[in-house]
Each structure stands twice: as structure tokens, then as C-alpha cells.
Design a protein around this motif. Structure first.
Motif, PDB file in Angstrom:
ATOM      1  N   LEU A  33     -50.360  49.235  -9.301  1.00 21.51           N
ATOM      2  CA  LEU A  33     -49.110  48.485  -9.442  1.00 21.51           C
ATOM      3  C   LEU A  33     -48.322  48.474  -8.130  1.00 21.51           C
ATOM      4  O   LEU A  33     -47.748  47.440  -7.746  1.00 21.51           O
ATOM      5  CB  LEU A  33     -48.266  49.099 -10.556  1.00 21.51           C
ATOM      6  CG  LEU A  33     -48.739  48.848 -11.995  1.00 21.51           C
ATOM      7  CD1 LEU A  33     -47.879  49.629 -12.977  1.00 21.51           C
ATOM      8  CD2 LEU A  33     -48.696  47.362 -12.324  1.00 21.51           C
ATOM      9  N   LEU A  34     -48.280  49.590  -7.427  1.00 22.37           N
ATOM     10  CA  LEU A  34     -47.573  49.639  -6.145  1.00 22.37           C
ATOM     11  C   LEU A  34     -48.233  48.710  -5.123  1.00 22.37           C
ATOM     12  O   LEU A  34     -47.550  48.005  -4.364  1.00 22.37           O
ATOM     13  CB  LEU A  34     -47.547  51.077  -5.623  1.00 22.37           C
ATOM     14  CG  LEU A  34     -46.744  52.082  -6.465  1.00 22.37           C
ATOM     15  CD1 LEU A  34     -46.890  53.488  -5.903  1.00 22.37           C
ATOM     16  CD2 LEU A  34     -45.277  51.684  -6.519  1.00 22.37           C
ATOM     17  N   LEU A  35     -49.544  48.698  -5.101  1.00 22.14           N
ATOM     18  CA  LEU A  35     -50.257  47.815  -4.179  1.00 22.14           C
ATOM     19  C   LEU A  35     -50.067  46.349  -4.557  1.00 22.14           C
ATOM     20  O   LEU A  35     -50.056  45.475  -3.688  1.00 22.14           O
ATOM     21  CB  LEU A  35     -51.746  48.169  -4.175  1.00 22.14           C
ATOM     22  CG  LEU A  35     -52.096  49.478  -3.467  1.00 22.14           C
ATOM     23  CD1 LEU A  35     -53.521  49.904  -3.809  1.00 22.14           C
ATOM     24  CD2 LEU A  35     -51.956  49.319  -1.957  1.00 22.14           C
ATOM     25  N   LEU A  36     -49.897  46.070  -5.849  1.00 22.19           N
ATOM     26  CA  LEU A  36     -49.654  44.689  -6.270  1.00 22.19           C
ATOM     27  C   LEU A  36     -48.293  44.196  -5.791  1.00 22.19           C
ATOM     28  O   LEU A  36     -48.111  42.992  -5.564  1.00 22.19           O
ATOM     29  CB  LEU A  36     -49.761  44.585  -7.789  1.00 22.19           C
ATOM     30  CG  LEU A  36     -51.196  44.551  -8.330  1.00 22.19           C
ATOM     31  CD1 LEU A  36     -51.204  44.728  -9.844  1.00 22.19           C
ATOM     32  CD2 LEU A  36     -51.876  43.239  -7.947  1.00 22.19           C
ATOM     33  N   ALA A  37     -47.328  45.108  -5.647  1.00 21.42           N
ATOM     34  CA  ALA A  37     -46.045  44.715  -5.061  1.00 21.42           C
ATOM     35  C   ALA A  37     -46.241  44.259  -3.614  1.00 21.42           C
ATOM     36  O   ALA A  37     -45.662  43.247  -3.181  1.00 21.42           O
ATOM     37  CB  ALA A  37     -45.061  45.887  -5.126  1.00 21.42           C
ATOM     38  N   ALA A  38     -47.065  44.978  -2.866  1.00 17.72           N
ATOM     39  CA  ALA A  38     -47.385  44.552  -1.498  1.00 17.72           C
ATOM     40  C   ALA A  38     -48.167  43.246  -1.502  1.00 17.72           C
ATOM     41  O   ALA A  38     -47.979  42.383  -0.632  1.00 17.72           O
ATOM     42  CB  ALA A  38     -48.181  45.655  -0.797  1.00 17.72           C
TER      43      ALA A  38
ATOM     44  N   LEU B 195     -51.736  38.617   8.611  1.00 13.32           N
ATOM     45  CA  LEU B 195     -52.073  38.434   7.200  1.00 13.32           C
ATOM     46  C   LEU B 195     -53.476  38.946   6.900  1.00 13.32           C
ATOM     47  O   LEU B 195     -53.723  39.534   5.836  1.00 13.32           O
ATOM     48  CB  LEU B 195     -51.963  36.959   6.818  1.00 13.32           C
ATOM     49  CG  LEU B 195     -50.550  36.403   6.644  1.00 13.32           C
ATOM     50  CD1 LEU B 195     -50.587  34.897   6.455  1.00 13.32           C
ATOM     51  CD2 LEU B 195     -49.851  37.070   5.463  1.00 13.32           C
ATOM     52  N   ALA B 196     -54.408  38.707   7.821  1.00 14.66           N
ATOM     53  CA  ALA B 196     -55.781  39.159   7.601  1.00 14.66           C
ATOM     54  C   ALA B 196     -55.855  40.686   7.542  1.00 14.66           C
ATOM     55  O   ALA B 196     -56.502  41.254   6.650  1.00 14.66           O
ATOM     56  CB  ALA B 196     -56.692  38.617   8.706  1.00 14.66           C
ATOM     57  N   ILE B 197     -55.174  41.361   8.478  1.00 16.58           N
ATOM     58  CA  ILE B 197     -55.193  42.833   8.486  1.00 16.58           C
ATOM     59  C   ILE B 197     -54.487  43.383   7.251  1.00 16.58           C
ATOM     60  O   ILE B 197     -55.013  44.255   6.532  1.00 16.58           O
ATOM     61  CB  ILE B 197     -54.542  43.373   9.769  1.00 16.58           C
ATOM     62  CG1 ILE B 197     -55.360  42.955  11.005  1.00 16.58           C
ATOM     63  CG2 ILE B 197     -54.436  44.897   9.697  1.00 16.58           C
ATOM     64  CD1 ILE B 197     -56.771  43.481  11.025  1.00 16.58           C
ATOM     65  N   GLY B 198     -53.280  42.883   7.000  1.00 15.99           N
ATOM     66  CA  GLY B 198     -52.536  43.364   5.842  1.00 15.99           C
ATOM     67  C   GLY B 198     -53.242  43.079   4.535  1.00 15.99           C
ATOM     68  O   GLY B 198     -53.297  43.939   3.636  1.00 15.99           O
TER      69      GLY B 198
ATOM     70  N   GLY C 272     -45.649  30.574   1.973  1.00 19.86           N
ATOM     71  CA  GLY C 272     -44.308  30.219   2.397  1.00 19.86           C
ATOM     72  C   GLY C 272     -44.239  30.020   3.893  1.00 19.86           C
ATOM     73  O   GLY C 272     -44.369  28.905   4.401  1.00 19.86           O
ATOM     74  N   ALA C 273     -44.034  31.110   4.618  1.00 18.62           N
ATOM     75  CA  ALA C 273     -43.891  31.021   6.074  1.00 18.62           C
ATOM     76  C   ALA C 273     -45.148  30.470   6.736  1.00 18.62           C
ATOM     77  O   ALA C 273     -45.073  29.703   7.700  1.00 18.62           O
ATOM     78  CB  ALA C 273     -43.555  32.407   6.636  1.00 18.62           C
ATOM     79  N   TYR C 274     -46.310  30.833   6.198  1.00 17.75           N
ATOM     80  CA  TYR C 274     -47.561  30.372   6.821  1.00 17.75           C
ATOM     81  C   TYR C 274     -47.705  28.861   6.687  1.00 17.75           C
ATOM     82  O   TYR C 274     -48.084  28.168   7.634  1.00 17.75           O
ATOM     83  CB  TYR C 274     -48.732  31.082   6.174  1.00 17.75           C
ATOM     84  CG  TYR C 274     -50.054  30.854   6.872  1.00 17.75           C
ATOM     85  CD1 TYR C 274     -50.350  31.517   8.058  1.00 17.75           C
ATOM     86  CD2 TYR C 274     -50.995  29.976   6.364  1.00 17.75           C
ATOM     87  CE1 TYR C 274     -51.547  31.315   8.710  1.00 17.75           C
ATOM     88  CE2 TYR C 274     -52.201  29.758   7.002  1.00 17.75           C
ATOM     89  CZ  TYR C 274     -52.475  30.426   8.175  1.00 17.75           C
ATOM     90  OH  TYR C 274     -53.661  30.219   8.811  1.00 17.75           O
ATOM     91  N   VAL C 275     -47.401  28.338   5.499  1.00 16.60           N
ATOM     92  CA  VAL C 275     -47.485  26.892   5.298  1.00 16.60           C
ATOM     93  C   VAL C 275     -46.474  26.172   6.177  1.00 16.60           C
ATOM     94  O   VAL C 275     -46.752  25.110   6.748  1.00 16.60           O
ATOM     95  CB  VAL C 275     -47.250  26.556   3.810  1.00 16.60           C
ATOM     96  CG1 VAL C 275     -47.123  25.056   3.613  1.00 16.60           C
ATOM     97  CG2 VAL C 275     -48.366  27.112   2.963  1.00 16.60           C
ATOM     98  N   LYS C 276     -45.258  26.753   6.324  1.00 14.73           N
ATOM     99  CA  LYS C 276     -44.237  26.149   7.171  1.00 14.73           C
ATOM    100  C   LYS C 276     -44.699  26.079   8.615  1.00 14.73           C
ATOM    101  O   LYS C 276     -44.535  25.067   9.296  1.00 14.73           O
ATOM    102  CB  LYS C 276     -42.952  26.957   7.060  1.00 14.73           C
ATOM    103  CG  LYS C 276     -41.787  26.369   7.852  1.00 14.73           C
ATOM    104  CD  LYS C 276     -40.540  27.210   7.653  1.00 14.73           C
ATOM    105  CE  LYS C 276     -39.378  26.634   8.473  1.00 14.73           C
ATOM    106  NZ  LYS C 276     -38.144  27.456   8.322  1.00 14.73           N
TER     107      LYS C 276
ATOM    108  N   ALA D  58     -46.425  35.593  -0.889  1.00 10.76           N
ATOM    109  CA  ALA D  58     -45.218  34.855  -0.522  1.00 10.76           C
ATOM    110  C   ALA D  58     -45.279  34.381   0.925  1.00 10.76           C
ATOM    111  O   ALA D  58     -44.895  33.246   1.246  1.00 10.76           O
ATOM    112  CB  ALA D  58     -43.992  35.736  -0.749  1.00 10.76           C
ATOM    113  N   VAL D  59     -45.743  35.231   1.819  1.00 12.58           N
ATOM    114  CA  VAL D  59     -45.857  34.845   3.232  1.00 12.58           C
ATOM    115  C   VAL D  59     -46.948  33.804   3.410  1.00 12.58           C
ATOM    116  O   VAL D  59     -46.784  32.816   4.142  1.00 12.58           O
ATOM    117  CB  VAL D  59     -46.145  36.089   4.101  1.00 12.58           C
ATOM    118  CG1 VAL D  59     -46.415  35.682   5.543  1.00 12.58           C
ATOM    119  CG2 VAL D  59     -44.973  37.048   4.038  1.00 12.58           C
TER     120      VAL D  59
END
Length: 698
Positions: free
Chosen positions: A233-238, A289-292, A248-252, A244-245
Motif C-alpha cells: 500500500l505504501l508503494l502504491l502511494a508512490a 520516471l524510468a528510474i523511479g 500530467g507533467a510528462y504529457v505537458k 500523475a507525473v
């Protein structure tokens, strides 16, 4: 995409509905007192030995007297290794006692069972044990379905995100792809929460009412499986932040890059500096994004590896990272395949280069699956016979067959992929033709809508009391043969009507405009679909990928069943122990032929020892002639020797109670082992023979 997801879950549910209850992964290999044993005096504790370590809780082991009253002192404890014991009260009466146990194996699956022993002599008992297997029933079915949904969600989320980053970055802006990845996150999160609530009842009472028991939930949080679910569950928050990124930001960034590329193409070369900066920013964002994403995905996969098959047994330190790699390869292959399928059915277009990149990723994933799968199979099966003689081995063969079929279909898809760049003209021609057709259809629809609007307005004027002349002029304007003068009159009448009452007509105009917009949107959607369907290569690839996805659904169900099935190596070991125990626990019967060498000196001595365990036993010897009739001999002697421990021979002189029938009670066997049993038969004053056989006793 909703239809595809419903099909995915429907097939999953059908497969899981007929699944058997979860099999135990730890087996009871021994107990003291042994199952069915009759002891002279009451023991101070009951101990149970399992094939692997188990987790205990209050009430895991219960001992009940003949009336059903508990006679153990409470919580069981670890005696040594895989042996666990519970203390008994003193002053126990004679009779048959029942031992029931329900524990959790090291790979997080519940194990339950019961056996009896007697003090003094067997007696009747009022204890009635439930036939329900641990992990079965409604709660077991819900838990199994939750496990399947969690695997499916993990595959969709991780595979979809990887497909966008590694193969098709433009797909981050495609709404259908976004919905697919988000649906995977929602499915995994919901299933994890459900598993956390179900866990206490699943490993305990199995009652639906205990699902929301907070006390049980608190106990679950202290277990290895509970810690794994909370970590997930904690990892799902990440993972939510990652999604979202990504969308969101990546598409922008991608849109800004596309806009500046267009400006540069028009000749504005002075903006190349900012364009380069944006490109570098997008590249850095992609790398981050790839590393994270890799770290989060590996952590999620580890939440399964640390609590299931890989976490126990031989080479656990190597098996867990191998299991993580196996899960990631599955997600990249099957999740990417599902995303490609959605793109082929829902996206306006997808570049052939993106499909080729996924083909390379899928090939690497299959290679990783092959290597890790071979290791896992060797570790969990252990022998060739376990492949066919155990449930785990049989499911593994089914899985291998499905993977072979899936790889075969993937090879067909790869052939379609290699042909995609070869005929771009066909798609351009089809798109031009369909676009022209769509334009004509749109114009016709617009004209028809305008005519209908005029007619509706005229009817409104007549109903409002418009002059007959104006009404006639308006009707003439709406007719196909109307001239320009009539049209002008109709226009004037319409203007007058608008001036007299604008409110209702404005609302009508808005409704007609919305209707026209919906019609045009429908035409555009149909045009895009015809463009997709016009390319035979794309249609062929879509069909083969759909077939791959169908096989993948079944493959995932079989994989889920495998994780809930006792490994072949453990099952065979448990069978061997059980068979050995059953051989030792029942009455022993040996047929020993003899020949004294004298006249009428041949015959057979059949020896029985009951119950053939450590302690007191009852022995019978039946001496018969070759024709099967009782042989009346003057003397029979028996001796027991345990060579491995240097015990014996221990002589036993039975009493003759009938022709050819000799017996002895209270024959003491001091230790379990492979005993040599020697029988001496004397047929006359000078003729006797000695023969022996080995047998396991105890």
C-alpha cells in the motif's frame, strides 16, 4: 476499453470460480503422542512436527478430552526446529483425546488438521470437527479472487507505464491508455485493501463476519503477510505520484515540444535554443520516471516474493530476487501486450516503430521468464515424477503449454510487425478516401439538420399565431421548389418571429447546435475507425494481439493457482513421510517361510505385531503347513534386534493357545527403527529352523 476489461475479469472469475481451496504448503510429519497411539499414562505436553516452520497464534493447537473440554494450558510454543508443543493439565482421565491445529505455513498459507490419541484405552468421544478446509469457503474464494485481481492490476499498471516510457511516449496523451494504467492502479490498491481485511478470517475461523474484526486486523499487521500488504500500500502511494507525473507533467512537456517543433518548421530558427532546453528537460524527466518507476515496480514485486513460495525452502536468498525478476518480466510482457491491444483498438494511430520497440522488449521479457522459470521449476518441483504426480507439477505443465502457445502467436504478431513499414501508401490512400467520404457525410448531415431546423421553426410560428401569409411563405421556403423571393419572405417572417419571442428560440438553437456537434463528433469517430480498419496489416496485427491477450488471461489464472498450490517438492516429501508413518502406525504382518530339513518340516510362520509402535505390543504367530492348514509344532521362539543401535536380540517366548497359534502380550519395543525379527520353529525333538525378516517399527 471497458469491454476488454469486463472480458478480462469475466474470464478470470469463471476460472477462479471452479478453483479448489488453497492447498497447504506445510504438512504435519509427526506428533508425540503419535496419531492413534495408546499411552499408559497421561503426557505432560503434545508436540507436533511440520515439514517447515509455521506461525502460531492463540488457539492454534487445542487438545480436547472425550467430553470436548479443552485440557491444554494455552498458547503453543516452538520446542525445536519445526516442532511445536502445547502443555497439558495434570490429572487427565483415561480415554480418547482429540488434537486440532490451525497454523500458517512459512509461505503464508493456512494449514489445519486433527488427530486422536488415547490414554489407558480408547473410548468414545463427543468431539465433532468441521469438515471445512483452512482457506476454503466463501472467505477463501474471495481471498483467491483478490489475489488474482492484485496480479492483474500489477501487470496492467507496470506493463502499461513501461510501454509508454520505453516504446510509445506519445501514448501518454492517449485517453484509453491513461484509463488502462489508472485502472490497474485502482485494481491493485482495492485488492490489497481487501486482502488485508480478509486475511484474519482467511487464516482463522473462515467466517464472513470476522472480515471487519479489528482485533484480527491488528494480529494480521504483526505477521509477515500483513507487513507485505502494508508495504504494498505504501508503494502504491508512490506509484500514484508516478502516474500523475507520467500523464500530467510528462504529457505537458511532450505537447510543448511538439508545438515548438511546429514553430521551428515555419522558419522561427531563433527558438531552437529553448527547444533544445525543453528536449533536455523531457529527456531528464523520462530518465527520472524510468528510474523511479523501476524502483517502485521492483518493490511491489518484492511484496509478493517476501511472503510466498520464494521466501521459504531452499536457497530463499536467491529465490526472492529471481521471483522479483520473474514478476517484472511478466508485467512487461503481458501488461505491454494489453496496452498495445488497447492502442490498436482505441488510439487513432500507433507508429510501427513503437510496435517494433515493444517486440524487442517482449523478446527480452520472454528470455528472462525462461531463465527464471526454469530455476523456479527446479526449486519447487524437484523431480521428474513430481511433474506428473503432483497438482503443482500438472499446473506447471499447463502453464508451460500456454506459454508455448502464446510465444507461437507472438511470432505471428512479429511477422505482422515487420510488414507494417512496407506499405504506408495503402494507409494514406485509405485515409484520404475515408476522409473525403466523411466530409461528404458531414456536409449532408449539416444540410439535413438545417432543413429540419427551418421546418421546426415554421411549425412554432404557426402555433404561436403567425399570419397565414407568413406561414405560407415559410412553408414555401422549406419546399424543394421554392424561389429566392419566397426564401426572402420566409427569412423576414423568421426575423419577425425572432424579434417577438427570442427566449424559446435561443434555447432551441442551443439544442440544435449541440445536436449538430454530436453528429459531427460521431461522424469523426466513425471516420477514425474506418481509417484504422482500412489497413489490412493493422487489422491482422490487432487480431493476433487479441489472441495473445486471451491466452494471457488464462495464463494469469493458472499462475495464480500455482502460487496457491503446494509445491511438488514439498508434496512428495509429505507423501513419503505420511506413507512411512502409515506403514509404522498400523499392525505389522510378516510371512516367514521355514524348512527344518526333516520329514514334514516345511511351513510358514505368519507373525503380527499390533500396533507396531514404541512401547507395548501384542504379538501373534500362526504356523501353517504348505497346504494352509494349521501346523501343530512343539515350540516357537521370537527375537527382536536393532543392529543400528546395538540393541538385542530381545527374546520373546509366546504361549500356545491353539493348534498352530502362539501369542504374547506386552512385547516391548524400546525404540523406533528398522528391526530384524527372528523366528525359530521346532517341528520335532531334533528338527528346527530359524528365519528372519526386517521391518520398520515405531
Amino acid at each position: 476499453m471497458g469491454t476488454l476489461l469486463l472480458l478480462f475479469l469475466a474470464v478470470a472469475g469463471a476460472l477462479l470460480a471452479g478453483a479448489a481451496p488453497v492447498s497447504a504448503h506445510a504438512a504435519l510429519t509427526g506428533s508425540d503422542p503419535a496419531q492413534g497411539a495408546v499411552v499408559d499414562k497421561a503426557p505432560t505436553q503434545v508436540s507436533l512436527t511440520f515439514s517447515e516452520k509455521v506461525a502460531l497464534s492463540d488457539g492454534s493447537v487445542r487438545v480436547l478430552d472425550p467430553s470436548g473440554k479443552r485440557v491444554d494450558t494455552g498458547k503453543a510454543s516452538n520446542v525445536s526446529g519445526t516442532t511445536y508443543g502445547v502443555k497439558l493439565h495434570s490429572g487427565l482421565p483415561d480415554g480418547t483425546f482429540t488434537v486440532s491445529y490451525q497454523v500458517v505455513s512459512a509461505d503464508s498459507h493456512p494449514v489445519s488438521g486433527a488427530f486422536t490419541f488415547s490414554i489407558g484405552a480408547p473410548s468414545t468421544t463427543s468431539v465433532s470437527l468441521s469438515d471445512q478446509t483452512a482457506g476454503g469457503g466463501v472467505v477463501g474464494g474471495l481471498y483467491g479472487f483478490g489475489r488474482y485481481v492484485s496480479y492483474a492490476g500489477f501487470i496492467l499498471m507496470v506493463g502499461g507505464g513501461a510501454f509508454v516510457l520505453a516504446c510509445w511516449q506519445r501514448g501518454a496523451a492517449v485517453r484509453a491508455v491513461q484509463r488502462l494504467v489508472v485502472s490497474g492502479w485502482v485494481a491493485l490498491t482495492s485488492a490489497t485493501l481487501a486482502l488485508l481485511l480478509l486475511r484474519g478470517s482467511y487464516t482463522g475461523s473462515g467466517k464472513v463476519g470476522d472480515i471487519f474484526d479489528l482485533t484480527l486486523l491488528g494480529q494480521v499487521l504483526q505477521t509477515k503477510a500483513g507487513a507485505a500488504l502494508v508495504s504494498r500500500l505504501l508503494l502504491l502511494a508512490a506509484a500514484a505520484l508516478f502516474i500523475a507525473v507520467l500523464f500530467g507533467a510528462y504529457v505537458k512537456r511532450d505537447a510543448e515540444s511538439a508545438d515548438t517543433d511546429g514553430e521551428g518548421a515555419d522558419g522561427e530558427t531563433e527558438k531552437r535554443g529553448p527547444d533544445a532546453d525543453r528536449a533536455i528537460e523531457k529527456k531528464d524527466l523520462t530518465f527520472g520516471l524510468a528510474i523511479g518507476g523501476t524502483v517502485v515496480a521492483a518493490g511491489l514485486a518484492a511484496s509478493w516474493a517476501m511472503a510466498e513460495h520464494a521466501s521459504t525452502g531452499m536457497q530463499a536468498g536467491l529465490a526472492m530476487p529471481v521471483d522479483v525478476l520473474h514478476l517484472l518480466a511478466v508485467a512487461l510482457w503481458l501488461g505491454g501486450l494489453t496496452t498495445l491491444l488497447v492502442a490498436l483498438y482505441r488510439a487513432p494511430s500507433i507508429e510501427a516503430a513503437a510496435v517494433r520497440r515493444f517486440s524487442r522488449v517482449a523478446f527480452a521479457s520472454v528470455a528472462a521468464l525462461t531463465v527464471t522459470g526454469l530455476y523456479q521449476s527446479w526449486r519447487q518441483v524437484g523431480s521428474w515424477s513430481a511433474l506428473t504426480d503432483t497438482t503443482y507439477g500438472q499446473l506447471l505443465l499447463v502453464k508451460v503449454g500456454l506459454v508455448a502457445v502464446l510465444v507461437g502467436i507472438a511470432w505471428i504478431s512479429r511477422r505482422w510487425t515487420t510488414q507494417l513499414p512496407e506499405t504506408p501508401e495503402a494507409l494514406d490512400t485509405a485515409e484520404t478516401a475515408v476522409t473525403a467520404e466523411a466530409a461528404d457525410t458531414t456536409d449532408t448531415t449539416a444540410d439535413t439538420t438545417e432543413t429540419a431546423d427551418v421546418q421546426e421553426k415554421q411549425r412554432a410560428e404557426v402555433a404561436a399565431g403567425a399570419s397565414p401569409a407568413a406561414g405560407a411563405s415559410s412553408m414555401a421556403a422549406a419546399s424543394p421548389g421554392s424561389n429566392a423571393s419566397n426564401a426572402s419572405d420566409a427569412s423576414d417572417a423568421s426575423d419577425a418571429s425572432d424579434a417577438s419571442d427570442k427566449g424559446p428560440e435561443d434555447a432551441g438553437d442551443s439544442r440544435r447546435a449541440a445536436q449538430l456537434a454530436r453528429q459531427r463528433a460521431a461522424v469523426a469517430t466513425a471516420r477514425q475507425k474506418r481509417i484504422r480498419d482500412a489497413d489490412p496489416l493493422r487489422s491482422g496485427l490487432r487480431r493476433s494481439v487479441l489472441a495473445e491477450a486471451g491466452i494471457a488471461v488464462v495464463l494469469l489464472a493458472v499462475t495464480t493457482a500455482l502460487t496457491s498450490t503446494e509445491p511438488g517438492r514439498t508434496e512428495e516429501a509429505a507423501k513419503a513421510v505420511t506413507a512411512s508413518a502409515s506403514q509404522r502406525s498400523g499392525p505389522l504382518s510378516l510371512s516367514i517361510p521355514f524348512d527344518t530339513g526333516g520329514q514334514d518340516g516345511k511351513g510358514t510362520a505368519r507373525l503380527t505385531l499390533d500396533p507396531a509402535r514404541v512401547g507395548g505390543n501384542e504379538m501373534h504367530v500362526f504356523v501353517t503347513r504348505p497346504n494352509g492348514k494349521a501346523f501343530d509344532v512343539p515350540e516357537v521362539k521370537v527375537a527382536f534386534t536393532l543392529d543400528a543401535k546395538g540393541i538385542g536380540p530381545l527374546p520373546v517366548v509366546p504361549d500356545r493357545i491353539a493348534t498352530g497359534h502362539w501369542t504374547a502380550s506386552g512385547v516391548q519395543i524400546p525404540m523406533a527403527g528398522d528391526w530384524k525379527i527372528t523366528v525359530t520353529v521346532r517341528t520335532s525333538d531334533i528338527d528346527q529352523a530359524t528365519a528372519n525378516k526386517n521391518a520398520k517399527i515405531g
